[in-house]
Design a protein around this motif. Structure first.
Motif, PDB file in Angstrom:
ATOM      1  N   GLU A  66       0.828  -1.212   0.000  1.00 52.74           N
ATOM      2  CA  GLU A  66       0.000   0.000   0.000  1.00 52.74           C
ATOM      3  C   GLU A  66       0.858   1.256   0.000  1.00 52.74           C
ATOM      4  OE1 GLU A  66      -4.131   0.077   1.815  1.00 52.74           O
ATOM      5  OE2 GLU A  66      -3.051  -1.144   3.265  1.00 52.74           O
ATOM      6  N   LEU A  67       0.285   2.319  -0.547  1.00 56.24           N
ATOM      7  CA  LEU A  67       0.912   3.650  -0.485  1.00 56.24           C
ATOM      8  C   LEU A  67      -0.084   4.563   0.214  1.00 56.24           C
ATOM      9  CD1 LEU A  67       2.924   5.878  -1.210  1.00 56.24           C
ATOM     10  CD2 LEU A  67       1.937   5.974  -3.480  1.00 56.24           C
ATOM     11  N   ILE A  68       0.206   4.847   1.463  1.00 52.60           N
ATOM     12  CA  ILE A  68      -0.763   5.548   2.308  1.00 52.60           C
ATOM     13  C   ILE A  68      -0.235   6.927   2.686  1.00 52.60           C
ATOM     14  CG2 ILE A  68      -2.013   5.454   4.497  1.00 52.60           C
ATOM     15  CD1 ILE A  68      -1.764   2.444   4.429  1.00 52.60           C
ATOM     16  N   PHE A  69      -1.080   7.926   2.599  1.00 48.52           N
ATOM     17  CA  PHE A  69      -0.736   9.240   3.123  1.00 48.52           C
ATOM     18  C   PHE A  69      -1.461   9.431   4.446  1.00 48.52           C
ATOM     19  CE2 PHE A  69       1.273  12.530   0.209  1.00 48.52           C
ATOM     20  CZ  PHE A  69       2.085  11.589  -0.399  1.00 48.52           C
ATOM     21  N   ASP A 201       8.195  10.868   7.632  1.00 44.94           N
ATOM     22  CA  ASP A 201       7.531  11.944   8.369  1.00 44.94           C
ATOM     23  C   ASP A 201       7.816  13.277   7.687  1.00 44.94           C
ATOM     24  OD1 ASP A 201       6.101  13.316  10.227  1.00 44.94           O
ATOM     25  OD2 ASP A 201       7.166  12.510  11.976  1.00 44.94           O
ATOM     26  N   GLU A 202       6.855  13.741   6.939  1.00 47.71           N
ATOM     27  CA  GLU A 202       6.963  14.988   6.175  1.00 47.71           C
ATOM     28  C   GLU A 202       8.267  15.055   5.377  1.00 47.71           C
ATOM     29  OE1 GLU A 202       5.521  18.433   8.035  1.00 47.71           O
ATOM     30  OE2 GLU A 202       4.024  17.323   9.186  1.00 47.71           O
ATOM     31  N   PRO A 203       8.444  14.087   4.482  1.00 48.72           N
ATOM     32  CA  PRO A 203       9.708  14.032   3.735  1.00 48.72           C
ATOM     33  C   PRO A 203       9.853  15.173   2.731  1.00 48.72           C
ATOM     34  CG  PRO A 203       8.167  12.434   2.858  1.00 48.72           C
ATOM     35  CD  PRO A 203       7.520  13.016   4.073  1.00 48.72           C
ATOM     36  N   ILE A 230       4.449   1.875   1.875  1.00 44.68           N
ATOM     37  CA  ILE A 230       4.856   3.222   2.284  1.00 44.68           C
ATOM     38  C   ILE A 230       3.755   3.916   3.082  1.00 44.68           C
ATOM     39  CG2 ILE A 230       5.511   5.516   1.451  1.00 44.68           C
ATOM     40  CD1 ILE A 230       6.911   4.201  -0.883  1.00 44.68           C
ATOM     41  N   LEU A 231       4.146   4.428   4.239  1.00 48.86           N
ATOM     42  CA  LEU A 231       3.279   5.303   5.025  1.00 48.86           C
ATOM     43  C   LEU A 231       3.950   6.662   5.082  1.00 48.86           C
ATOM     44  CD1 LEU A 231       2.281   2.450   6.256  1.00 48.86           C
ATOM     45  CD2 LEU A 231       1.606   3.847   8.195  1.00 48.86           C
ATOM     46  N   CYS A 232       3.298   7.649   4.494  1.00 49.59           N
ATOM     47  CA  CYS A 232       3.939   8.941   4.383  1.00 49.59           C
ATOM     48  C   CYS A 232       3.100  10.005   5.072  1.00 49.59           C
ATOM     49  CB  CYS A 232       4.117   9.267   2.893  1.00 49.59           C
ATOM     50  SG  CYS A 232       4.831  10.868   2.593  1.00 49.59           S
ATOM     51  N   VAL A 233       3.681  10.664   6.062  1.00 42.48           N
ATOM     52  CA  VAL A 233       2.985  11.759   6.734  1.00 42.48           C
ATOM     53  C   VAL A 233       3.185  13.017   5.913  1.00 42.48           C
ATOM     54  CG1 VAL A 233       3.094  13.327   8.702  1.00 42.48           C
ATOM     55  CG2 VAL A 233       3.106  10.850   9.062  1.00 42.48           C
ATOM     56  N   HIS A 235       1.672  17.120   5.780  1.00 46.61           N
ATOM     57  CA  HIS A 235       0.663  18.056   6.278  1.00 46.61           C
ATOM     58  C   HIS A 235       0.084  18.901   5.136  1.00 46.61           C
ATOM     59  CE1 HIS A 235       3.839  21.323   7.183  1.00 46.61           C
ATOM     60  NE2 HIS A 235       3.214  21.633   6.101  1.00 46.61           N
ATOM     61  N   GLY A 236       0.680  18.728   3.936  1.00 51.79           N
ATOM     62  CA  GLY A 236       0.124  19.414   2.775  1.00 51.79           C
ATOM     63  C   GLY A 236      -1.230  18.828   2.436  1.00 51.79           C
ATOM     64  N   SER A 237      -2.053  19.582   1.718  1.00 52.67           N
ATOM     65  CA  SER A 237      -3.402  19.090   1.481  1.00 52.67           C
ATOM     66  C   SER A 237      -3.586  18.459   0.094  1.00 52.67           C
ATOM     67  CB  SER A 237      -4.412  20.220   1.680  1.00 52.67           C
ATOM     68  OG  SER A 237      -3.919  21.390   1.076  1.00 52.67           O
ATOM     69  N   ASP A 238      -2.574  18.569  -0.763  1.00 52.36           N
ATOM     70  CA  ASP A 238      -2.753  17.905  -2.053  1.00 52.36           C
ATOM     71  C   ASP A 238      -2.181  16.491  -2.002  1.00 52.36           C
ATOM     72  OD1 ASP A 238      -0.520  19.461  -1.639  1.00 52.36           O
ATOM     73  OD2 ASP A 238       0.135  19.310  -3.732  1.00 52.36           O
ATOM     74  N   ILE A 239      -3.008  15.559  -2.422  1.00 53.07           N
ATOM     75  CA  ILE A 239      -2.617  14.150  -2.363  1.00 53.07           C
ATOM     76  C   ILE A 239      -2.519  13.614  -3.784  1.00 53.07           C
ATOM     77  CG2 ILE A 239      -3.367  11.862  -1.609  1.00 53.07           C
ATOM     78  CD1 ILE A 239      -4.770  13.431   0.726  1.00 53.07           C
ATOM     79  N   PRO A 240      -1.332  13.134  -4.175  1.00 52.78           N
ATOM     80  CA  PRO A 240      -1.136  12.660  -5.540  1.00 52.78           C
ATOM     81  C   PRO A 240      -2.086  11.514  -5.892  1.00 52.78           C
ATOM     82  CG  PRO A 240       0.937  12.724  -4.332  1.00 52.78           C
ATOM     83  CD  PRO A 240      -0.135  12.999  -3.352  1.00 52.78           C
ATOM     84  N   LYS A 241      -2.362  11.365  -7.176  1.00 53.22           N
ATOM     85  CA  LYS A 241      -3.416  10.425  -7.585  1.00 53.22           C
ATOM     86  C   LYS A 241      -3.030   8.965  -7.388  1.00 53.22           C
ATOM     87  CE  LYS A 241      -2.349  10.164 -12.547  1.00 53.22           C
ATOM     88  NZ  LYS A 241      -0.938  10.675 -12.457  1.00 53.22           N
ATOM     89  N   GLU A 242      -1.716   8.686  -7.296  1.00 57.26           N
ATOM     90  CA  GLU A 242      -1.295   7.293  -7.138  1.00 57.26           C
ATOM     91  C   GLU A 242      -1.526   6.762  -5.733  1.00 57.26           C
ATOM     92  OE1 GLU A 242       0.617   9.690  -8.230  1.00 57.26           O
ATOM     93  OE2 GLU A 242       1.195   9.229 -10.296  1.00 57.26           O
ATOM     94  N   VAL A 243      -1.793   7.657  -4.786  1.00 60.17           N
ATOM     95  CA  VAL A 243      -1.958   7.229  -3.394  1.00 60.17           C
ATOM     96  C   VAL A 243      -3.206   6.365  -3.264  1.00 60.17           C
ATOM     97  CG1 VAL A 243      -2.440   8.077  -1.067  1.00 60.17           C
ATOM     98  CG2 VAL A 243      -0.730   9.215  -2.489  1.00 60.17           C
TER      99      VAL A 243
END
Ligand SMILES: Nc1ncnc2c1ncn2[C@@H]1O[C@H](COP(=O)(O)OP(=O)(O)O)[C@@H](O)[C@H]1O
Ligand SMILES: [Mg+2]
Lengths: 280, 313
Positions: A66-69, A201-203, A230-233, A235-243
């Motif tokens: 999984e690719l999680i935001f 964490d906010e990479p 991948i678990l990616c923190v 704080h931005g509000s745009d989430i890429p479409k592959e997530v």
């Protein structure tokens, strides 16, 4: 998609012969788990000296590949949940299983297979560590207690640095780099451990738009081609479409956990976006 | 007459050789431990431990005035006690360990002097002076043996667990995340510090052994950005300080501990003066200043034009 060491090394362009490496300790670590890579059950995390738990009754499952935001306002518990998953923070209630093992009992062995990029690490200008040594630290657990560093290990360190575009800084003192460069080195540090599970964490903080794009593409490649979960923190509000999936935390509670489209259209997510827009 | 002189000279030479050997061993062990102590910013731990060892040694002297007893034993036990006490404390993030260290430091010093005050006066007081200030005399074979063993142990542990120590020193969280058992290695460092302090007590003295731990690494820090170089050069500086100090104490009849610290502090001051790190910082500052001056000049150049622009309108 399963994690595959060969594709991982291909994804970071590590130029080493796998067959000559079979006796390396990394191949000996096998975990008895199915597709469930992370399982949190009713988890409470309490910081030392605090009375109120920072994470409260958090339950969540992560499957392989999984690719999680993970999103949420400041202080929501995003960093806390990552450190709970890798067992750096002890839990006071519930259970955390990673790779089918209890984090409480097998913490160090589990962490050898996890890459964790800590939020906004800063270094003093005189810090006596070279970039290559810092990246090697991310691999030191995997190499094994008291085992010597081999040429192949350096090759993977080099590939990890190259993957983030920092190979020219090989023997520079870490303290002499910029915040964005620190960020990239720490991502290379996580990659050098050939992680099956990557916690970031906010990479993208401290990175310019180009670098963000490059790092994101790298993560995507690792996820899609090598099966790294991948678990990616962010704080931005745009989430890429592959997530695949978006998880939102607020005041230590999980308030949203769904696929990207549903999440982005939800009321709670839009409220969060408005809030972060008004803060910015 | 000449024979007597030769015998005396021979005796002197043997003493010097013995003491130089002791100094080399003490300097090496202390400065290797110092790399951790300085880098982990736990200098107060070295400080407290040396005073605990002093209290232990004082108690040992007291015991020795009744039954035959080597004060190194009780010194070691006291120092290890501090290590055991500090181990769990250093794991906690909340508890301010400096407060605890301050208390340990004062308490052990008080205990040490109480023990000393109970000593029968006379012969024994010279031993008391020895554990406080260090001495080149009265080093037994067992002292050399202990010093040799602790050096071998430190070097072996360093070679075997080099990458684990590097990780632990770099950043606790990064090391933990890599799967290193950080608490174990921190404790190992505390334990080795306790042994080193206790075994060098006789030669350097309780009050100043701490400086022989901290000064060499601090000196090398002025030059090196590479951990490997720090591990290589710190013992060299440590040995040079200890040997130089011993020779100085022979020349001018200072206590050994004090002479060693005078030499090592002098080396440190010189290194600060010639430090490329410091020079670079100054250069950066002056460059910044030139840049700022240029900017100001540029602004001055700009302003008349802007004024003119305004005037035209
Ligand atoms: N070391 C700590 N001790 C006590 N409370 C902490 C500590 N670190 C974080 N917290 C608290 O835990 C909450 C969640 O923090 P964190 O997980 O860092 O938030 P986020 O990463 O979402 O911004 C915050 O309210 C914060 O104040
Ligand atoms: Mg955070």
């Amino acid at each position: 998609m399963h994690f595959d060491r060969e594709s991982f090394l291909t994804a970071i362009n590590a130029n080493i012969q796998l067959t000559s490496q079979r006796n390396n300790s990394i191949n000996k670590i096998k975990f008895p788990y199915n597709d469930l890579i992370v399982k949190l059950e009713n988890v409470d995390t309490v910081y030392e000296g605090e009375r109120i738990p920072t994470l409260h009754k958090v339950s969540m499952q992560v499957s392989k590949g999984e690719l999680i935001f993970i999103v949420g306002p400041n202080g929501a518990g995003k960093t806390t949940i990552l450190e709970t998953i890798c067992g750096i923070l002890p839990i006071s209630k519930g259970e955390v299983m990673v790779f089918g093992l209890s984090v409480k009992q097998e913490g160090p062995d589990i962490r050898k297979r996890i890459g964790y990029v800590i939020q906004g690490l800063e270094f003093e200008p005189n810090e006596p560590f070279l970039v290559k040594d810092v990246v090697m630290i991310g691999r030191s657990g995997l190499i094994g207690l008291g085992k010597r560093i081999k040429e192949a290990d350096w090759e993977i360190v080099r590939a990890s640095l190259q993957a983030v575009g920092m190979e020219d800084f090989w023997s520079r003192p870490i303290g002499k780099l910029s915040a964005g460069q620190h960020q990239k080195v720490m991502i290379a540090n996580a990659l050098a451990g050939e992680p099956e599970l990557l916690l970031l964490d906010e990479p993208f903080a401290n990175l310019d738009i180009n670098a963000r794009q490059e790092i994101y593409q790298l993560l995507l490649k690792l996820n899609q081609e090598a099966g790294v979960t991948i678990l990616c923190v962010s704080h931005g509000s745009d989430i890429p479409k592959e997530v695949n999936r978006v998880v939102m935390l607020r005041q230590g509670k999980l308030v949203l956990d769904s696929n990207r489209i549903t999440a982005v259209e939800s009321k709670i997510y839009r409220a969060f976006v408005e809030l972060s827009a008004s803060e910015a | 007459m000449t024979q007597l002189f030769l015998l005396f000279a021979n005796f002197q030479l043997q003493l010097i050789a013995k003491v130089v050997l002791g100094a080399v061993l003490a300097g090496m062990a202390c400065s290797l431990i110092g790399v951790f102590v300085v880098h982990l910013k736990v200098t107060s731990i070295g400080f407290s431990m040396s005073h605990a060892a002093f209290a232990g040694a004082a108690l040992g002297l007291l015991i020795n005035s009744y039954i035959n007893f080597d004060p190194i034993i009780s010194a070691t036990l006291f120092a290890i006690g501090v290590a055991l006490l500090l181990g769990p404390i250093s794991e906690k993030t909340r508890l301010n360990s400096n407060v605890v260290l301050g208390i340990i430091f004062a308490l052990t010093l008080a205990l040490g002097f109480i023990f000393l005050s109970f000593l029968p006066s006379g012969v024994v007081s010279s031993e008391a002076v020895q554990i406080l200030w260090g001495s080149v005399f009265g080093l037994d074979t067992i002292d050399f043996l202990l010093l040799g063993i602790i050096n071998i142990v430190i070097i072996l542990v360093l070679i075997i667990f080099y990458k684990e120590f590097i990780a632990t020193m770099f950043n606790k969280k990064v090391a933990l995340a890599a799967g290193i058992r950080v608490n174990f290695f921190n404790f190992l460092i505390l334990f080795l510090t306790a042994l080193t302090v206790s075994f060098t007590l006789k030669i350097v003295g309780a009050l100043l052994v701490y400086a022989l731990i901290v000064n060499p690494t601090s000196t090398v820090y002025q030059f090196a950005y590479d951990t490997k170089k720090i591990f290589l050069f710190s013992p060299l500086v440590g040995i040079a300080s200890a040997v130089g100090g011993v020779l100085l104490s022979f020349l001018v009849d200072f206590p050994v501990g004090s002479s060693i610290i005078i030499v090592s502090s002098t080396i440190f001051v010189i290194s600060v003066i010639f430090s490329p790190k410091r020079k670079r910082r100054q250069k950066e500052k002056s460059l910044e200043f030139i840049k700022r001056e240029n900017d100001e000049v540029a602004i001055e150049h700009l302003s008349p034009e802007t004024n003119m622009g305004v005037a035209k309108e």
